[in-house]
Design an enzyme around this catalytic site. Sequence first.
Site, PDB file in Angstrom:
ATOM      1  CB  THR A  34      -0.986  -0.020   1.187  1.00 33.82           C
ATOM      2  OG1 THR A  34      -1.803  -1.187   1.085  1.00 33.82           O
ATOM      3  CG2 THR A  34      -1.862   1.226   1.202  1.00 33.82           C
ATOM      4  CD  GLU A  42       2.311  11.486  -2.246  1.00 34.31           C
ATOM      5  OE1 GLU A  42       1.944  12.621  -1.873  1.00 34.31           O
ATOM      6  OE2 GLU A  42       3.160  10.797  -1.659  1.00 34.31           O
ATOM      7  CG  HIS A  68      -4.027  -1.537  -1.769  1.00 35.48           C
ATOM      8  ND1 HIS A  68      -2.715  -1.616  -1.369  1.00 35.48           N
ATOM      9  CD2 HIS A  68      -4.107  -2.210  -2.938  1.00 35.48           C
ATOM     10  CE1 HIS A  68      -2.036  -2.316  -2.261  1.00 35.48           C
ATOM     11  NE2 HIS A  68      -2.858  -2.688  -3.218  1.00 35.48           N
TER      12      HIS A  68
END
Length: 126
Positions: A34, A42, A68
């Site tokens: 994750t 990002e 997730h």
Amino acid sequence: MTIAPGLNARLLIMVEREDTAQKIGSGDVPVLATPRLLALAEMTTVQALRPHLEPGTTSVGTRVQLEHLAPSPLGTHVEITTELTEVDGRRLVFAFQARDRSQVVGRGTIERMLVDRDRFLARATR
């Protein structure tokens, strides 16, 4: 600067050992971690912004919402796409989605703030 909703980018990766929860320490299974999924999302927002930033300007992450949804084992190809959905002054909101061949494995939003690079670094080193 031409930063407006609709800016987008995509990144395609293959899950390798260095990307796994087992290697990163966020779990003990050999699937996409994750924290790595977040880093890739990002990275994709930065990629979308890069050609549109004025010299001396950068962006920093300020808020994340992430789901997730499914595991991605070693060797899985995962595509991460981001789209700028909101601009509020210096505040930017991106939606992202991660997919393997058959399903959405992650999704969420990332907020970034436009900042003057030198002023930001000066405050960070106080």
